[in-house]
Motif scaffolding. Structure first.
Motif, PDB file in Angstrom:
ATOM      1  N   MET A   1       0.818  -1.211   0.000  1.00  0.00           N
ATOM      2  CA  MET A   1       0.000   0.000   0.000  1.00  0.00           C
ATOM      3  C   MET A   1       0.858   1.269   0.000  1.00  0.00           C
ATOM      4  O   MET A   1       0.497   2.261  -0.627  1.00  0.00           O
ATOM      5  CB  MET A   1      -0.955  -0.005   1.204  1.00  0.00           C
ATOM      6  CG  MET A   1      -2.123  -0.950   1.033  1.00  0.00           C
ATOM      7  SD  MET A   1      -3.121  -0.615  -0.455  1.00  0.00           S
ATOM      8  CE  MET A   1      -3.856   0.981  -0.031  1.00  0.00           C
ATOM      9  N   ARG A   2       1.986   1.236   0.690  1.00  0.00           N
ATOM     10  CA  ARG A   2       2.889   2.387   0.652  1.00  0.00           C
ATOM     11  C   ARG A   2       3.354   2.654  -0.781  1.00  0.00           C
ATOM     12  O   ARG A   2       3.387   3.802  -1.222  1.00  0.00           O
ATOM     13  CB  ARG A   2       4.141   2.119   1.486  1.00  0.00           C
ATOM     14  CG  ARG A   2       3.990   2.467   2.919  1.00  0.00           C
ATOM     15  CD  ARG A   2       5.192   1.964   3.669  1.00  0.00           C
ATOM     16  NE  ARG A   2       5.010   2.221   5.080  1.00  0.00           N
ATOM     17  CZ  ARG A   2       5.642   3.173   5.762  1.00  0.00           C
ATOM     18  NH1 ARG A   2       6.533   3.925   5.166  1.00  0.00           N
ATOM     19  NH2 ARG A   2       5.397   3.372   7.026  1.00  0.00           N
TER      20      ARG A   2
ATOM     21  N   TYR B   1       1.869   1.832  -3.496  1.00  0.00           N
ATOM     22  CA  TYR B   1       0.715   2.367  -4.220  1.00  0.00           C
ATOM     23  C   TYR B   1       0.546   3.856  -3.901  1.00  0.00           C
ATOM     24  O   TYR B   1       0.370   4.683  -4.798  1.00  0.00           O
ATOM     25  CB  TYR B   1      -0.540   1.580  -3.833  1.00  0.00           C
ATOM     26  CG  TYR B   1      -1.799   2.134  -4.431  1.00  0.00           C
ATOM     27  CD1 TYR B   1      -2.161   1.829  -5.741  1.00  0.00           C
ATOM     28  CD2 TYR B   1      -2.624   2.984  -3.696  1.00  0.00           C
ATOM     29  CE1 TYR B   1      -3.316   2.359  -6.298  1.00  0.00           C
ATOM     30  CE2 TYR B   1      -3.773   3.514  -4.244  1.00  0.00           C
ATOM     31  CZ  TYR B   1      -4.113   3.201  -5.543  1.00  0.00           C
ATOM     32  OH  TYR B   1      -5.249   3.730  -6.092  1.00  0.00           O
ATOM     33  N   GLY B   2       0.634   4.171  -2.615  1.00  0.00           N
ATOM     34  CA  GLY B   2       0.475   5.561  -2.173  1.00  0.00           C
ATOM     35  C   GLY B   2       1.521   6.489  -2.773  1.00  0.00           C
ATOM     36  O   GLY B   2       1.221   7.632  -3.131  1.00  0.00           O
ATOM     37  N   ILE B   3       2.733   5.990  -2.882  1.00  0.00           N
ATOM     38  CA  ILE B   3       3.814   6.799  -3.468  1.00  0.00           C
ATOM     39  C   ILE B   3       3.527   7.046  -4.948  1.00  0.00           C
ATOM     40  O   ILE B   3       3.602   8.184  -5.424  1.00  0.00           O
ATOM     41  CB  ILE B   3       5.182   6.120  -3.259  1.00  0.00           C
ATOM     42  CG1 ILE B   3       5.586   6.213  -1.790  1.00  0.00           C
ATOM     43  CG2 ILE B   3       6.254   6.742  -4.163  1.00  0.00           C
ATOM     44  CD1 ILE B   3       6.817   5.405  -1.412  1.00  0.00           C
TER      45      ILE B   3
ATOM     46  N   ASN C   1       0.916   9.586  -5.610  1.00  0.00           N
ATOM     47  CA  ASN C   1       1.181  10.948  -5.138  1.00  0.00           C
ATOM     48  C   ASN C   1       2.534  11.515  -5.527  1.00  0.00           C
ATOM     49  O   ASN C   1       2.913  12.564  -5.023  1.00  0.00           O
ATOM     50  CB  ASN C   1       1.049  10.983  -3.604  1.00  0.00           C
ATOM     51  CG  ASN C   1      -0.385  10.814  -3.150  1.00  0.00           C
ATOM     52  OD1 ASN C   1      -1.178  11.746  -3.218  1.00  0.00           O
ATOM     53  ND2 ASN C   1      -0.734   9.606  -2.726  1.00  0.00           N
ATOM     54  N   SER C   2       3.287  10.815  -6.385  1.00  0.00           N
ATOM     55  CA  SER C   2       4.604  11.352  -6.713  1.00  0.00           C
ATOM     56  C   SER C   2       4.529  12.266  -7.940  1.00  0.00           C
ATOM     57  O   SER C   2       3.673  12.111  -8.804  1.00  0.00           O
ATOM     58  CB  SER C   2       5.614  10.228  -6.930  1.00  0.00           C
ATOM     59  OG  SER C   2       5.438   9.671  -8.192  1.00  0.00           O
TER      60      SER C   2
ATOM     61  N   ASP D   1       6.535  17.111  -5.076  1.00  0.00           N
ATOM     62  CA  ASP D   1       6.846  15.678  -5.023  1.00  0.00           C
ATOM     63  C   ASP D   1       7.091  15.242  -3.580  1.00  0.00           C
ATOM     64  O   ASP D   1       6.520  14.260  -3.114  1.00  0.00           O
ATOM     65  CB  ASP D   1       8.087  15.406  -5.886  1.00  0.00           C
ATOM     66  CG  ASP D   1       8.422  13.928  -5.992  1.00  0.00           C
ATOM     67  OD1 ASP D   1       7.558  13.165  -6.475  1.00  0.00           O
ATOM     68  OD2 ASP D   1       9.525  13.530  -5.598  1.00  0.00           O
TER      69      ASP D   1
ATOM     70  N   MET E   1       3.713  15.646  -1.384  1.00  0.00           N
ATOM     71  CA  MET E   1       2.640  14.730  -1.768  1.00  0.00           C
ATOM     72  C   MET E   1       3.017  13.278  -1.503  1.00  0.00           C
ATOM     73  O   MET E   1       2.179  12.469  -1.123  1.00  0.00           O
ATOM     74  CB  MET E   1       2.254  14.945  -3.233  1.00  0.00           C
ATOM     75  CG  MET E   1       1.435  16.194  -3.470  1.00  0.00           C
ATOM     76  SD  MET E   1      -0.104  16.234  -2.494  1.00  0.00           S
ATOM     77  CE  MET E   1      -1.051  14.904  -3.264  1.00  0.00           C
ATOM     78  N   ARG E   2       4.283  12.918  -1.717  1.00  0.00           N
ATOM     79  CA  ARG E   2       4.725  11.554  -1.400  1.00  0.00           C
ATOM     80  C   ARG E   2       4.512  11.246   0.073  1.00  0.00           C
ATOM     81  O   ARG E   2       4.028  10.177   0.437  1.00  0.00           O
ATOM     82  CB  ARG E   2       6.219  11.401  -1.693  1.00  0.00           C
ATOM     83  CG  ARG E   2       6.522  11.041  -3.111  1.00  0.00           C
ATOM     84  CD  ARG E   2       8.026  11.103  -3.314  1.00  0.00           C
ATOM     85  NE  ARG E   2       8.332  10.825  -4.693  1.00  0.00           N
ATOM     86  CZ  ARG E   2       8.837   9.679  -5.130  1.00  0.00           C
ATOM     87  NH1 ARG E   2       9.146   8.734  -4.285  1.00  0.00           N
ATOM     88  NH2 ARG E   2       9.037   9.485  -6.409  1.00  0.00           N
TER      89      ARG E   2
ATOM     90  N   GLY F   1       0.993  10.705   0.659  1.00  0.00           N
ATOM     91  CA  GLY F   1       0.615   9.396   0.105  1.00  0.00           C
ATOM     92  C   GLY F   1       1.044   8.243   0.996  1.00  0.00           C
ATOM     93  O   GLY F   1       0.313   7.269   1.150  1.00  0.00           O
ATOM     94  N   ILE F   2       2.212   8.376   1.585  1.00  0.00           N
ATOM     95  CA  ILE F   2       2.698   7.316   2.488  1.00  0.00           C
ATOM     96  C   ILE F   2       1.812   7.254   3.736  1.00  0.00           C
ATOM     97  O   ILE F   2       1.359   6.184   4.130  1.00  0.00           O
ATOM     98  CB  ILE F   2       4.177   7.558   2.856  1.00  0.00           C
ATOM     99  CG1 ILE F   2       5.065   7.263   1.631  1.00  0.00           C
ATOM    100  CG2 ILE F   2       4.598   6.695   4.049  1.00  0.00           C
ATOM    101  CD1 ILE F   2       6.524   7.649   1.789  1.00  0.00           C
TER     102      ILE F   2
ATOM    103  N   ASN G   1      -1.467   5.640   3.219  1.00  0.00           N
ATOM    104  CA  ASN G   1      -1.454   4.234   2.803  1.00  0.00           C
ATOM    105  C   ASN G   1      -0.562   3.320   3.635  1.00  0.00           C
ATOM    106  O   ASN G   1      -0.345   2.177   3.250  1.00  0.00           O
ATOM    107  CB  ASN G   1      -1.009   4.136   1.335  1.00  0.00           C
ATOM    108  CG  ASN G   1      -2.048   4.687   0.384  1.00  0.00           C
ATOM    109  OD1 ASN G   1      -3.028   4.029   0.094  1.00  0.00           O
ATOM    110  ND2 ASN G   1      -1.867   5.921  -0.072  1.00  0.00           N
ATOM    111  N   SER G   2      -0.037   3.815   4.758  1.00  0.00           N
ATOM    112  CA  SER G   2       0.843   2.937   5.535  1.00  0.00           C
ATOM    113  C   SER G   2       0.047   2.161   6.573  1.00  0.00           C
ATOM    114  O   SER G   2      -0.994   2.621   7.054  1.00  0.00           O
ATOM    115  CB  SER G   2       1.973   3.729   6.173  1.00  0.00           C
ATOM    116  OG  SER G   2       1.495   4.403   7.294  1.00  0.00           O
ATOM    117  N   TYR G   3       0.545   0.981   6.887  1.00  0.00           N
ATOM    118  CA  TYR G   3      -0.114   0.103   7.865  1.00  0.00           C
ATOM    119  C   TYR G   3       0.775  -0.152   9.075  1.00  0.00           C
ATOM    120  O   TYR G   3       0.343  -0.744  10.050  1.00  0.00           O
ATOM    121  CB  TYR G   3      -0.547  -1.210   7.196  1.00  0.00           C
ATOM    122  CG  TYR G   3      -1.779  -0.995   6.353  1.00  0.00           C
ATOM    123  CD1 TYR G   3      -1.696  -0.348   5.123  1.00  0.00           C
ATOM    124  CD2 TYR G   3      -3.036  -1.358   6.815  1.00  0.00           C
ATOM    125  CE1 TYR G   3      -2.830  -0.091   4.376  1.00  0.00           C
ATOM    126  CE2 TYR G   3      -4.173  -1.119   6.071  1.00  0.00           C
ATOM    127  CZ  TYR G   3      -4.060  -0.483   4.856  1.00  0.00           C
ATOM    128  OH  TYR G   3      -5.193  -0.222   4.125  1.00  0.00           O
TER     129      TYR G   3
END
Lengths: 333, 333
Positions: A258-259, A261-263, A266-267, B255, B258-259, B262-263, B266-268
């Motif tokens: 998921m990380r 995917y998130g990157i 959003n990159s 970049d 937003m990264r 995004g992390i 989406n991080s667990y």
């Protein structure tokens, strides 16, 4: 629709299957020794035989002179796995006969006069072989193909002598790679006449965790047996990767996939290398039903390759490429 | 509503303003030498004076004996910047008088008998000082506060002697930090009687790029001047951080921010350290109008602190804490 846009059997681990047959025309030097006139002669001979055939395959084929294909497009074809890097470099006087979906590509004047190549998504060696074989039959029935009763088909390089067949699969093995199991695998499959190598990159880790497994033996074997044993070997490796995946900590796996995917989502600057690594995680996440993605990671990997991006960009700039790549992936994933 | 949940003037760079007044009761040893009975006496003296006052501030205050506050809650109070770490460690016989929004907290029995602390979000030194001063007036009018005509207020540590005032701001300086400008800043502000230190972590980089700037001089100065000069100094540093930000490459900044967003989304599994770094980027992104976020990063930083998470979890487990932290942030950001 390109091969890499299609969903296919065992596409979770088997990215693609590739069949290649090497053939040469009797009485003609190998391409490394050929003159421009001889290239022209080979191209025309093969073209005429193919397009005069009434096989249904022929309808979707077209003939392209490589001299008419600009450099960026040639290397974008390499990135789409249609032609070899060597062929893109030594393109003068060469030609290809290619299907609209680019699953079939006959390279004329690669290492051998004729290289029939069929690439299918997923694990489909039999289907791919059948098509390559159909084309081979057209050629063998209408051209004087160099063949020795005892050795089989004659080729420039002795490693292709016999069947002239190279059957391979591209596998996605992120967890066997993570657990350092590729080296052991390589040893074990070598004994069975197969070889494994990273598709991209050098060193211990393959970019995108993509590995190519191919048969090594062409002499004294039969084509159908080679296809069957590639299929068996592939199922064996799939099983190993699946077993290794079962031992993963689910939350760590989810976090990793998921990380990534998130990157990607959003990159705004994304190098080719990082894209491969992140999409590899996303592919793993999709096959483990952790990530939902609008597009197949393999399609994104190929479409995000340097020349494929340069093609969109219209000019060469690694910096701008990373920005366009990020945008493209951000918006499609 | 806690101080860190509020939006406030210059909250883009100034996270909070803190005013602290140190006071002692005449004829009583300093806390380091006090007996349980003396602690009790100080607590009751101050409590009675405060709650007998008819100042409107008193309505929102409550008295809490620290012996009744469990360890996890004590350290969660440290993480919310309500009490000091030393006070959380040496809590026996101590008490606090605290407002519902936790903006006002009078520590009884910290280094000095009485530490009046007012914390406000953003840059609000005057407002925070006015409240601290109101409380100080109640105390001075009703208690025999240790005061020397020549020196000013007497304190345990000579660095507090005089005004007993420590005025500080917590600043978010990610780009000055990135450009290695904090060292130069530290030198320049030291000459003007201020000091800067990382709020969290040790070494060259502060966790979350959060720095505390505070006045150093308490002797021979007047409280109002100290407040004014902190405000001036803060505006000067804000200006420097803003100037440095202007030189950034916009796409690289986007970049980066937003990264990180995004992390977090989406991080667990999320460690406290990584949370601080990613939320710092998100805070930068919000103030540069690149990132939209449902919650202020500072609130998330504080609520994602180890003891704050342990409080939710109900038991101590760093591994589970990282999972709960990730979930909390993923779902609120």
């Amino acid at each position: 629709m390109s091969w890499y846009s299609k969903t296919a059997p065992r596409g979770d681990i088997v990215v693609s299957t590739r069949i290649r047959l090497a053939r040469n025309i009797k009485g003609m030097p190998f391409p490394s020794k050929m003159t421009a006139e001889q290239f022209c002669r080979v191209n025309e001979l093969v073209r005429d035989v193919i397009f005069k055939s009434n096989s249904p395959i022929v309808k979707q084929l077209k003939y392209i002179k490589m001299d008419n294909v600009p450099e960026v497009e040639r290397f974008a074809m390499v990135e789409r796995h249609i032609i070899s890097r060597e062929f893109a470099l030594n393109y003068q006087n060469r030609a290809i006969i290619i299907s609209d979906d680019e699953e079939i590509c006959i390279m004329l004047g690669e290492e051998d006069h004729i290289r029939i190549q069929v690439v299918f998504a997923g694990l489909q060696p039999q289907l791919a072989y059948n098509i390559a074989d159909d084309i081979d039959n057209i050629l063998c029935q209408n051209l004087d193909i160099a063949f020795d009763e005892r050795l089989g088909f004659l080729t420039e390089c002795p490693t292709n002598l016999g069947t002239g067949l190279r059957a391979s699969v591209m596998l996605h093995l992120p967890i066997m790679e993570q657990k350092d199991e590729i080296g052991i695998l390589a040893k074990s499959i070598r004994k069975q006449g197969f070889t494994i190598r990273g598709m991209y990159g050098e060193g211990s880790k393959a970019l995108g965790s993509l590995y190519q497994v191919s048969n090594q033996v062409t002499l004294g074997v039969n084509e159908q047996n080679a296809i069957n044993s590639l299929e068996r070997m592939t199922y064996q490796i799939i099983g190993q990767e699946e077993e290794t995946r079962k031992m993963l900590n689910p939350i760590k796996l989810q976090d990793r996939c998921m990380r990534s995917y998130g990157i990607l989502k959003n990159s705004y600057i994304l190098s080719s290398q990082e894209m491969m690594a992140r999409l590899s995680d996303v592919k793993l996440g999709i096959s483990e039903k952790i990530v939902h993605c609008n597009e197949t990671p393999i399609k994104l990997m190929i479409e995000g390759s340097p020349y494929m991006i340069t093609r969109i960009l219209g000019y060469d700039s690694p910096g701008d490429r990373d920005i366009i790549r990020a945008k493209k992936i951000r918006e499609t994933i």
